[in-house]
Scaffold this motif. Sequence first.
Motif, mmCIF file in Angstrom:
data_model
loop_
_atom_site.group_PDB
_atom_site.id
_atom_site.type_symbol
_atom_site.label_atom_id
_atom_site.label_comp_id
_atom_site.label_asym_id
_atom_site.label_seq_id
_atom_site.Cartn_x
_atom_site.Cartn_y
_atom_site.Cartn_z
ATOM 1 N N PHE A 130 0.807 -1.325 -0.017
ATOM 2 C CA PHE A 130 -0.002 -0.125 0.003
ATOM 3 C C PHE A 130 0.881 1.384 -0.016
ATOM 4 O O PHE A 130 2.199 1.304 0.639
ATOM 5 C CB PHE A 130 -0.985 0.081 1.268
ATOM 6 C CG PHE A 130 -1.910 -0.983 1.309
ATOM 7 C CD1 PHE A 130 -3.086 -0.964 0.843
ATOM 8 C CD2 PHE A 130 -1.551 -2.308 1.830
ATOM 9 C CE1 PHE A 130 -4.191 -2.047 0.647
ATOM 10 C CE2 PHE A 130 -2.537 -3.318 1.775
ATOM 11 C CZ PHE A 130 -3.723 -3.286 1.031
ATOM 12 N N TRP A 167 -4.303 0.295 3.736
ATOM 13 C CA TRP A 167 -5.054 1.781 3.060
ATOM 14 C C TRP A 167 -3.968 2.638 2.391
ATOM 15 O O TRP A 167 -2.552 2.255 2.700
ATOM 16 C CB TRP A 167 -6.026 2.483 3.964
ATOM 17 C CG TRP A 167 -4.989 2.793 5.453
ATOM 18 C CD1 TRP A 167 -5.211 1.992 6.437
ATOM 19 C CD2 TRP A 167 -4.154 3.684 5.687
ATOM 20 N NE1 TRP A 167 -4.138 2.381 7.643
ATOM 21 C CE2 TRP A 167 -3.713 3.536 7.247
ATOM 22 C CE3 TRP A 167 -3.755 4.833 5.019
ATOM 23 C CZ2 TRP A 167 -2.983 4.536 7.922
ATOM 24 C CZ3 TRP A 167 -2.619 5.690 5.729
ATOM 25 C CH2 TRP A 167 -2.359 5.410 7.042
ATOM 26 N N GLU A 168 -4.461 3.425 1.653
ATOM 27 C CA GLU A 168 -3.469 4.244 0.784
ATOM 28 C C GLU A 168 -3.200 5.786 1.160
ATOM 29 O O GLU A 168 -4.153 6.269 1.749
ATOM 30 C CB GLU A 168 -3.810 4.235 -0.664
ATOM 31 C CG GLU A 168 -3.948 2.904 -1.226
ATOM 32 C CD GLU A 168 -2.816 2.458 -2.076
ATOM 33 O OE1 GLU A 168 -2.484 3.129 -3.085
ATOM 34 O OE2 GLU A 168 -2.263 1.699 -1.649
ATOM 35 N N SER A 190 -5.323 10.329 3.326
ATOM 36 C CA SER A 190 -5.695 9.036 2.991
ATOM 37 C C SER A 190 -7.213 8.611 2.854
ATOM 38 O O SER A 190 -8.008 9.258 3.095
ATOM 39 C CB SER A 190 -4.871 8.422 4.132
ATOM 40 O OG SER A 190 -5.666 8.165 5.243
ATOM 41 N N VAL A 191 -7.186 7.401 2.667
ATOM 42 C CA VAL A 191 -8.351 6.663 2.371
ATOM 43 C C VAL A 191 -8.563 5.677 3.353
ATOM 44 O O VAL A 191 -9.427 4.685 3.380
ATOM 45 C CB VAL A 191 -8.476 5.955 1.010
ATOM 46 C CG1 VAL A 191 -8.571 7.067 0.059
ATOM 47 C CG2 VAL A 191 -7.573 4.967 0.805
ATOM 48 N N GLU A 192 -7.879 5.854 4.623
ATOM 49 C CA GLU A 192 -8.280 4.983 5.679
ATOM 50 C C GLU A 192 -9.540 4.841 6.480
ATOM 51 O O GLU A 192 -9.791 3.944 7.054
ATOM 52 C CB GLU A 192 -7.005 5.226 6.959
ATOM 53 C CG GLU A 192 -6.903 6.563 7.358
ATOM 54 C CD GLU A 192 -5.557 6.971 8.418
ATOM 55 O OE1 GLU A 192 -5.595 6.255 9.331
ATOM 56 O OE2 GLU A 192 -4.798 7.453 7.655
ATOM 57 N N ASN A 193 -10.356 6.112 5.875
ATOM 58 C CA ASN A 193 -12.001 5.845 6.371
ATOM 59 C C ASN A 193 -12.806 5.171 5.180
ATOM 60 O O ASN A 193 -13.882 5.428 5.332
ATOM 61 C CB ASN A 193 -12.552 7.134 6.853
ATOM 62 C CG ASN A 193 -11.842 7.435 8.338
ATOM 63 O OD1 ASN A 193 -11.540 6.593 9.310
ATOM 64 N ND2 ASN A 193 -11.854 8.681 8.374
ATOM 65 N N SER A 245 -12.371 3.376 1.008
ATOM 66 C CA SER A 245 -11.764 3.773 -0.220
ATOM 67 C C SER A 245 -12.383 4.917 -0.974
ATOM 68 O O SER A 245 -11.952 5.592 -1.881
ATOM 69 C CB SER A 245 -11.331 2.627 -0.806
ATOM 70 O OG SER A 245 -12.574 1.928 -1.305
ATOM 71 N N ARG A 298 -11.892 10.466 1.723
ATOM 72 C CA ARG A 298 -10.670 10.832 1.815
ATOM 73 C C ARG A 298 -10.329 11.953 3.129
ATOM 74 O O ARG A 298 -11.249 12.752 3.106
ATOM 75 C CB ARG A 298 -9.867 11.791 0.449
ATOM 76 C CG ARG A 298 -9.827 10.719 -0.628
ATOM 77 C CD ARG A 298 -8.921 11.242 -1.797
ATOM 78 N NE ARG A 298 -9.079 10.444 -3.011
ATOM 79 C CZ ARG A 298 -8.375 10.497 -4.100
ATOM 80 N NH1 ARG A 298 -7.428 11.431 -3.911
ATOM 81 N NH2 ARG A 298 -8.592 9.765 -5.195
ATOM 82 N N LYS A 327 -6.942 0.617 -3.514
ATOM 83 C CA LYS A 327 -7.167 -0.483 -3.031
ATOM 84 C C LYS A 327 -5.832 -1.507 -2.771
ATOM 85 O O LYS A 327 -5.915 -2.644 -2.553
ATOM 86 C CB LYS A 327 -8.160 -1.460 -3.534
ATOM 87 C CG LYS A 327 -9.832 -0.941 -3.250
ATOM 88 C CD LYS A 327 -10.574 -1.784 -3.876
ATOM 89 C CE LYS A 327 -12.000 -1.386 -3.420
ATOM 90 N NZ LYS A 327 -13.186 -2.603 -3.571
#
Length: 739
Positions: free
Chosen positions: A351, A372-373, A391-394, A396, A399, A552
Motif C-alpha cells: 500500500f 489503506w493508501e 488518505s483513504v483509511e476511512n 476507499s 478521503r 485498494k
Amino acid sequence: MKKIFILAAISLFISCDNTKTPTAKIQTGTKEITVEEIWNGAFRTNRMNALNSMNGDFYSLLNRDRDAGTSSVDKYSYETLEKVVTIVDSKNLKRLKSFSSYSFNNDETKLILGTNFKQVYRRSFKGTYYAYDIASKKLSLIGKGIQEPTFSPDNKKVAYAKDNNLYIKNLQNNSVLQVTKDGKTNSIINGTTDWVYEEEFAFVRAYEWSNDSKFIAFLRFDETNVPQFSMDIVGKELYPSQQVFKYPKAGEKNAKVSLHMYNVNGNATRKVSLGAYEYIPRIQWSNTNNVLVATTLNRHQNDLKLYKVNASNVSTSLLLNEKDAAYVDVKDDLTFLPDNSFIWTSEKDGFNHIYHYGFNGKLINQITKGPWEVTNYYGYNPTKKTVYYQSVENGSINRGVYSIGLDGKNKKLLSNEDGNNRASFSKNLNYFINTHSTTEIPPIYSLYTAEGEMKEVVKDNGDLKTKLADYKMSPKEFSTIRINGNDLNMWMIKPADFDENKEYPLLMFQYSGPGSQQVANRWNGSNDYWHNMLAQKGIIVVCIDGRGTGLKGRDFKKVTQKELGKFEVEDQIAAAKKLAERSYIDKNNIGIWGWSYGGFMSTNCILKGSDIFSTAIAVAPVTSWRFYDTVYTERYMQTPQENASGYDDNSPINYADKLKGNYLIVHGSGDDNVHVQNTMRMVNALIEANKPFDQAIYPDRTHGIFRGKNTRLHLYKKMTSFIEENMNSKKDNDIKIKG
C-alpha cells in the motif's frame, strides 16, 4: 513557475459548529435537468480563489476587476482571512494593464507577472513576463514568448526558456546570457520538457537553481530520432495548416534525455553521467547547496534510482533504489528535512505509505502503516516534528486529512471523517483550507488550524444546494458488488420515481484506467448531472471500479500489468450480467459509455460482451495501445516488440466483426494526446466487417472536446439523442412493466 489563475468567487454563509464542517443533504424536487443548463454553468460550484501560501501566516490571491480589465495581487491573513495589503495593482502599472499569473521570489520582495499566454500543450504556455520590485514599484520586461521564468534564490537573476534554449537575465544590469545555443524545434530542447514528459511525467520546467544560485541543473532532450506526428488543422483559412511534433508511440524511439550542470559564475556547462537509464523524470536540489538529487527510470519503469550529484565536480552516488515487478510511480513527495534526511512514499509493503530515510539512503522508519493508501503528502513541520497527509483509511471512497509524528505515533484525523477532504496548507503548516464535499454536500471551504480546529467557513455553496432542491435529483447509492472474486466499489443512480416492479434500461459509466477512481464520495461533476438527467428519462446509471483501478492496494491496481483491457473488461461484462439478474433491470437493454481509457473500455465491452451490451458510446478512445505514447503505455504493457499478444488480444480493432449493438464513436480531429488515428482505424475495421455504427468528428478539438462555441453542449445533446433512440428511454410508457 506556479501559475495562479483567478476563479469566480462569491462569499456565502451558513451556520456551523466550532469543530467540523456543517452538513446538509440535497432535497429532491420536480424540475428536470437539461443539457443546456449543465453546459451553460447553471450548476457550477462557487470555488475558492486559487491561493498562494506566503511566508508566515499569510497567503496571496490574484484578483481581477473584469469591468475595468485590471488585476491585482493581494495579501491576506490566515488567522483573520482579511486582506492585509495590496502588493501590486495593474492600475498603477504603465506598461501592464493586467496580468494572469504571478510568482514570488524566496523572500517575497519581487514578483514575476505573466500575460499574453499562448498554450503549447496541455500544461505548457508561452507568454510575456515582467519582473516587479515591490519596494521600488519598478517594472521591467523579462521577455516575450518565453516559458517558465524563475528567480534565482539570491534574487539577482531570472532564468527562462525560449525557442528551446535556456537563458539568464541579470536583473541588476538587464544583460541577458544565453546558456544553450543548440535548441531547435522538433530536434533539441533545453530547460523544458518534450511532449511525452509533459503529458505523462506532468512537468514542463526542466531546470532548477541551486540554493546558493551558483548552479543551474537542466535537462536536454534530443528528439532528432523520435518519429514525427502531424495533424491537419482545418481552421478558417482556405487551406488547412499542419501541427507537426515529435510523438514517441509505444516501442518507438524516445528522446535522448541528459542532465547538465551549468556553473553560473564560470559560464560553463558539464554533462552529468547517471549510468544506464531511459528517463529522468525529476531533478531536485537537497538542502546541501551543491548536492542535486536526480531521479532515473529504466524503460520498463520498474527500476527507479535516486542519485546524489555533486554540482562542483558532477560526481554521482546512488542514494536510493526502488524496484517493483510491475512499475514504480513517479511522484512529487520527495522532501528534504533540515538535517537532509528525507520523506519518500512507496508501495513496497503493498500500500502507498510514507517513509523516512537518512541522506545515506538508510531507512529510519515507516511513518504510516495499514491496509489503506496515502493519497497525498502535504508536508513536514520541523518544529512540531509532524507530517501532514491525506488518505483513504476511512474507506476507499472517502478521503481524510491527517497528522502524524515523524516517528509514526500520535496520528490524528484533522478533517471530516466522511466524504472528500482536501487540504491547502499554509507554507509554515500552521493552517489549512479544507475543501469538504460528499455526493450530497456541495464543496464547503473552511479554515482549520494544523491541530484540526475548524475556525471559520470561508465559502460554501448554500445557494446551489437551495437551487438543486427544485430539481428531480436522485442520490448516488453506494455499495459493493462481488465480481471475479473481488468486492468492487459501485454507485447507482435510479430514477427519482423508481418502482421496483418495473424494468429499467441500464447505462454503465466507467473509466477503469490504472490507479483511477470514479466511485468516490464527492460532489457532482458535469457527468453526474448528465447521469441524473438520464435517470429522469427512466434509465438506471451505474459506475463500477473494477480491477486495475486505485486506492485498494498495489496488487489490486497492478493485476492488469501487460494486459490492459483484459481484466477491466471482464469485470464490466461480469458486472453487467450480474446486474441483469436484478428484477428491475431490463437485461436486453444495457449500455456502457466512457471517455479516453473509458472509450477503449466501452468499445471492448460491446464487442467482447456482445451478448449483454446492446449500446455503447466511446469518446476519444484508444483503440490500440500501439498508437499511444511510450511512457504511459510501456509502464503497463512493456513494448509491442516484447508483448505483442498483450497489445493485440485486447485491441478492439481486432474484434470489429463481433459488433451486434448500437455503437457511437466520437473524436476531436485536433487531439494531440489520443490521436484521431485511433478512431479512423476503428472505423476502417468496422467498415471492413460491414458493421453499422454512428460517428462524430469534432474539427480541431483536442482530447477534451470543449473548445469553441457550444462544443460540449452539441456533444452531450448528440449522446443524449443516441441513448434515447437506442435505449427506449424517452417516455415512461417505454419502461417495461413486469408481468
